[in-house]
Design an enzyme around this catalytic site. Structure first.
Site, PDB file in Angstrom:
ATOM      1  N   PHE A  22       0.869  -1.185   0.000  1.00 17.69           N
ATOM      2  CA  PHE A  22       0.000   0.000   0.000  1.00 17.69           C
ATOM      3  C   PHE A  22       0.907   1.236   0.000  1.00 17.69           C
ATOM      4  O   PHE A  22       1.843   1.322   0.793  1.00 17.69           O
ATOM      5  CB  PHE A  22      -0.885  -0.010   1.251  1.00 17.69           C
ATOM      6  N   PHE A  57      -1.229  -2.688   8.070  1.00 22.55           N
ATOM      7  CA  PHE A  57      -1.957  -3.451   9.083  1.00 22.55           C
ATOM      8  C   PHE A  57      -1.470  -4.902   9.151  1.00 22.55           C
ATOM      9  O   PHE A  57      -1.609  -5.561  10.192  1.00 22.55           O
ATOM     10  CB  PHE A  57      -3.467  -3.410   8.768  1.00 22.55           C
ATOM     11  N   GLU A  58      -0.908  -5.388   8.051  1.00 23.19           N
ATOM     12  CA  GLU A  58      -0.431  -6.777   7.991  1.00 23.19           C
ATOM     13  C   GLU A  58       1.020  -6.914   8.464  1.00 23.19           C
ATOM     14  O   GLU A  58       1.544  -8.039   8.553  1.00 23.19           O
ATOM     15  CB  GLU A  58      -0.549  -7.327   6.558  1.00 23.19           C
ATOM     16  N   ILE A  82      -1.158   7.274   5.335  1.00 23.54           N
ATOM     17  CA  ILE A  82      -1.395   8.692   5.045  1.00 23.54           C
ATOM     18  C   ILE A  82      -2.855   9.027   5.336  1.00 23.54           C
ATOM     19  O   ILE A  82      -3.766   8.415   4.779  1.00 23.54           O
ATOM     20  CB  ILE A  82      -1.025   8.988   3.575  1.00 23.54           C
ATOM     21  N   THR A  86      -7.676   7.831   3.886  1.00 25.45           N
ATOM     22  CA  THR A  86      -8.729   7.004   4.463  1.00 25.45           C
ATOM     23  C   THR A  86      -9.248   7.533   5.791  1.00 25.45           C
ATOM     24  O   THR A  86      -8.513   8.151   6.552  1.00 25.45           O
ATOM     25  CB  THR A  86      -8.216   5.560   4.698  1.00 25.45           C
ATOM     26  N   HIS A  88     -10.138   5.507   8.071  1.00 18.79           N
ATOM     27  CA  HIS A  88      -9.708   4.598   9.142  1.00 18.79           C
ATOM     28  C   HIS A  88      -8.191   4.644   9.371  1.00 18.79           C
ATOM     29  O   HIS A  88      -7.583   3.704   9.848  1.00 18.79           O
ATOM     30  CB  HIS A  88     -10.255   3.179   8.958  1.00 18.79           C
ATOM     31  N   PHE A 113      10.145   0.134  13.846  1.00 20.05           N
ATOM     32  CA  PHE A 113       8.964   0.838  13.336  1.00 20.05           C
ATOM     33  C   PHE A 113       9.389   1.853  12.270  1.00 20.05           C
ATOM     34  O   PHE A 113       9.634   3.016  12.559  1.00 20.05           O
ATOM     35  CB  PHE A 113       8.270   1.539  14.506  1.00 20.05           C
ATOM     36  N   ARG A 127       9.820  12.406   3.880  1.00 16.91           N
ATOM     37  CA  ARG A 127      10.442  11.448   4.807  1.00 16.91           C
ATOM     38  C   ARG A 127      10.906  10.163   4.111  1.00 16.91           C
ATOM     39  O   ARG A 127      11.346   9.230   4.773  1.00 16.91           O
ATOM     40  CB  ARG A 127       9.445  11.088   5.918  1.00 16.91           C
TER      41      ARG A 127
HETATM   42  N1  INI Z   1      -2.395   0.647   4.524  1.00 14.36           N
HETATM   43  C1  INI Z   1      -1.252   1.385   4.541  1.00 14.36           C
HETATM   44  O1  INI Z   1      -0.154   0.837   4.630  1.00 14.36           O
HETATM   45  N2  INI Z   1      -1.321   2.741   4.435  1.00 14.36           N
HETATM   46  C2  INI Z   1      -2.505   3.395   4.332  1.00 14.36           C
HETATM   47  O2  INI Z   1      -2.489   4.657   4.226  1.00 14.36           O
HETATM   48  C3  INI Z   1      -3.705   2.635   4.322  1.00 14.36           C
HETATM   49  N3  INI Z   1      -4.970   3.301   4.158  1.00 14.36           N
HETATM   50  O3  INI Z   1      -4.970   4.510   3.973  1.00 14.36           O
HETATM   51  O4  INI Z   1      -6.017   2.661   4.200  1.00 14.36           O
HETATM   52  C4  INI Z   1      -3.612   1.227   4.423  1.00 14.36           C
HETATM   53  N4  INI Z   1      -4.727   0.454   4.433  1.00 14.36           N
HETATM   54  C5  INI Z   1      -4.703  -0.955   4.196  1.00 14.36           C
HETATM   55  C6  INI Z   1      -4.456  -1.747   5.475  1.00 14.36           C
HETATM   56  O5  INI Z   1      -3.122  -1.633   5.873  1.00 14.36           O
HETATM   57  C7  INI Z   1      -4.765  -3.223   5.276  1.00 14.36           C
HETATM   58  O6  INI Z   1      -3.964  -3.740   4.247  1.00 14.36           O
HETATM   59  C8  INI Z   1      -6.240  -3.490   4.939  1.00 14.36           C
HETATM   60  O7  INI Z   1      -7.096  -2.847   5.868  1.00 14.36           O
HETATM   61  C9  INI Z   1      -6.539  -5.015   4.956  1.00 14.36           C
HETATM   62  O8  INI Z   1      -6.313  -5.552   6.258  1.00 14.36           O
END
Ligand code: INI
Length: 153
Positions: A22, A57-58, A82, A86, A88, A113, A127
């Site tokens: 992502f 998130f993964e 960012i 989103t 969330h 991190f 950055r």
């Molecule tokens: N994942 C990111 O790494 N950066 C982001 O800005 C982001 N936004 O904006 O949604 C994002 N979402 C995906 C998330 O990490 C998961 O892959 C998804 O929710 C499935 O679990």
């Protein structure tokens, strides 16, 4: 008094790097900065594994699995979250932050991190080396320093 510090010698260190797909136009630059710095610190390419995850998130679950491996000395997590993208943002940022810390605490290994959390794309550009510093470099330095510090404690 005894003072302990980790040095920045990377020879013989085994490092796993996790990168979020992502926002990969940002995370690819973080990865490049990180790899260049690890090379500068003496970490051999043959001792580095790079794995891609779908999003930040993964990062924690993959980080935990790598950190549990005997052969891995440290895990570096690279991502870009960012706010503009989103609603969330907070959930993803909190999940990634807490999960990465947990992976480190549970295994006693450095899990770094290297995740940008910014309000705007412009801030992320500043950055990741496109328009200024590169947090991937900092993540590499921190990983090697922490491996060497934890060995001394
Ligand atoms: N994942 C990111 O790494 N950066 C982001 O800005 C982001 N936004 O904006 O949604 C994002 N979402 C995906 C998330 O990490 C998961 O892959 C998804 O929710 C499935 O679990």
């Amino acid at each position: 008094m005894k003072t302990l510090e980790g040095n920045h010698g990377g020879r013989g260190k085994n490092i796993a790097i996790l990168v979020s797909r992502f926002n990969d136009f940002i995370t690819k630059d973080l990865l490049n900065g990180c790899l260049q710095e690890l090379d500068r610190l003496g970490v051999s390419k043959t001792n580095i594994t790079v794995a891609w995850v779908p999003g930040s998130f993964e990062l924690p679950v993959a980080a935990l699995k790598f950190a549990k491996k005997k052969s891995v000395d440290a895990v570096i997590c690279l991502g870009a979250i960012i706010r503009g993208d989103t609603y969330h943002f907070e959930m993803v940022a909190q999940g990634a932050t807490q999960g990465i810390m947990q992976a480190s605490i549970l295994t006693g290994k450095p899990v770094i991190f290297g995740v940008l959390t910014t309000d705007t794309l412009e801030q992320a550009y500043k950055r990741c080396g496109k328009k200024g510093e590169n947090k991937g470099i900092d993540a590499a330095v921190t990983a090697v320093e922490m491996i060497n510090l934890l060995k001394k404690i």
